[in-house]
Enzyme design. Structure first.
Site, PDB file in Angstrom:
ATOM      1  N   HIS A 223       0.836  -1.200   0.000  1.00  0.00           N
ATOM      2  CA  HIS A 223       0.000   0.000   0.000  1.00  0.00           C
ATOM      3  C   HIS A 223       0.869   1.248   0.000  1.00  0.00           C
ATOM      4  O   HIS A 223       1.956   1.271   0.594  1.00  0.00           O
ATOM      5  CB  HIS A 223      -0.946   0.010   1.207  1.00  0.00           C
ATOM      6  CG  HIS A 223      -0.253   0.151   2.530  1.00  0.00           C
ATOM      7  ND1 HIS A 223      -0.133   1.363   3.182  1.00  0.00           N
ATOM      8  CD2 HIS A 223       0.355  -0.769   3.322  1.00  0.00           C
ATOM      9  CE1 HIS A 223       0.518   1.174   4.327  1.00  0.00           C
ATOM     10  NE2 HIS A 223       0.822  -0.102   4.436  1.00  0.00           N
TER      11      HIS A 223
ATOM     12  N   HIS B 249       0.745   5.805  -1.486  1.00  0.00           N
ATOM     13  CA  HIS B 249       0.156   6.856  -2.321  1.00  0.00           C
ATOM     14  C   HIS B 249       0.890   6.904  -3.658  1.00  0.00           C
ATOM     15  O   HIS B 249       1.778   7.729  -3.874  1.00  0.00           O
ATOM     16  CB  HIS B 249       0.239   8.206  -1.616  1.00  0.00           C
ATOM     17  CG  HIS B 249      -0.554   8.287  -0.352  1.00  0.00           C
ATOM     18  ND1 HIS B 249      -1.860   7.857  -0.272  1.00  0.00           N
ATOM     19  CD2 HIS B 249      -0.229   8.740   0.886  1.00  0.00           C
ATOM     20  CE1 HIS B 249      -2.311   8.054   0.956  1.00  0.00           C
ATOM     21  NE2 HIS B 249      -1.343   8.578   1.675  1.00  0.00           N
TER      22      HIS B 249
END
Length: 359
Positions: free
Chosen positions: A142, A144
């Protein structure tokens, strides 16, 4: 009389013989144990089960079919390229809670200076690393980061992408106040705009850069990818590419406003990682993580002004597209007009596998 030399040699031969017998006995036990079916759950449903050689088979499958049921679940690589301020902290913390219980790895992708696009050399290294790092599988990554297409790098397999998407204006307002007041997840951190008490309404009326509609241009590029055109606010090409990727490259895209339903779908679809997720999410405090403090809802005239912008209209189009797809997936879970879950089976299999085979 046996000399010391011959006595030592005789002892060594005897020990080797005993070791060989023990090794064969132990190997036979392991093989036989592996051929025994393993049952989990209450015994009433046919679930995927795990054997000691890392193969998956159904509880009704034949032992001879073990080689057919390859352990796909143990090779899962899931990438959650989380969009900022879409509830990703709550979802990721739930996943961290489950990783030990369900035996998988969770890894955070930390890119220099919080950049959302990887350099070309790092794209190749990232793709190769994730594909080849078998000791980490099954894995949940995970960060951004914009969508990255693994197929363009010639990889033999691709990860499963998942994501959450939020109403664009809600996301912008939340981020605006987050930069000023932070949240209840890490309240001790001083944010970039700390001390600035200007409301979002005032910001819009004064046409300040922090509330410029172009700041909403984030969910489209995150789904669009690493192309230069993806990051040009108002690009129609970027919007269409984001839609294509959402449908063709993402396993599941949920809604921030319907996170419970998103987690339910993941548990039904990916039980290897998300078994027990719904119950854990409901009884824990994960659904309330990272709530922005001192957020003031914008006035109707502010909302109307924002909605005049091309960027909002495009971002909202993507959101509605994702919402329709998510609800479509939900609807197909169950048989129309009934509450029973959809199922499928194979039938009319020819030639008969139990009959005589022909060469």
């Amino acid at each position: 009389m046996i000399t010391t030399k011959y006595f030592f040699l005789l002892t060594l031969i005897t020990a080797s013989f005993v070791f060989t017998l023990l090794y064969r006995w132990f190997s036979t036990k392991v093989i036989l144990a592996d051929k025994l079916p393993v049952h989990i759950g209450d015994g009433n449903d046919e679930q995927l089960i795990h054997s000691s050689v890392n193969h998956w088979q159904t509880s009704t499958g034949k032992v001879d079919d073990q080689t057919t049921y390859r352990n796909f679940d143990e090779k899962f690589v899931i990438i959650y390229n989380r969009v900022p301020k879409t509830g990703s902290t709550s979802f990721v913390n739930l996943t961290y809670d489950l990783c030990k219980k369900n035996a998988f790895h969770v890894l955070h992708i930390n890119i220099t200076a919080n950049m959302h696009v990887l350099s070309l050399p790092n794209q190749l290294k990232f793709v190769r690393n994730i594909t080849a790092w078998d000791s980490m599988k099954p894995a949940f990554y995970h960060g951004h980061m914009a969508f990255l297409d693994f197929s363009k790098f010639g990889m033999p397999s691709k990860p499963l992408y998942i994501n959450l998407i939020r109403q664009p204006l809600d996301r912008l307002v939340s981020y605006y106040y987050f930069l000023r007041y932070g949240d209840d997840y890490r309240p001790y951190l001083v944010r970039h705009r700390a001390g600035d008490t200007m409301t979002f309404d005032e910001c819009v009326s004064r046409q300040k850069p922090d509330c410029d509609p172009t700041n909403m241009w984030l969910q489209i590029p995150f789904f669009c990818g690493h192309h230069a055109e993806c990051w040009k606010p108002g690009s129609s090409w970027a919007l269409e590419q984001a839609k294509r990727n959402l449908v063709n490259e993402y396993f599941l895209v949920g809604l921030t406003e319907e996170m419970d339903e998103f987690i339910e779908l993941l548990e039904l679809s990916l039980p290897r990682l998300y078994r027990g997720a719904v119950a854990h999410f409901q009884k824990s405090n994960k659904s309330h993580l990272r709530k922005t403090k001192s957020k003031v809802e914008p006035a109707p005239e502010t909302v109307a002004k924002i909605k005049e912008s091309t960027v909002w209209q495009m971002e909202n189009e993507l959101y509605e597209f994702a919402r329709d797809q998510f609800h479509f997936v939900q609807k197909k879970l169950r048989t129309p007009g009934r509450s029973m879950m959809q199922d499928f089976l194979y039938e009319k299999i020819k030639p008969n596998q139990n009959g005589p085979s022909k060469n």
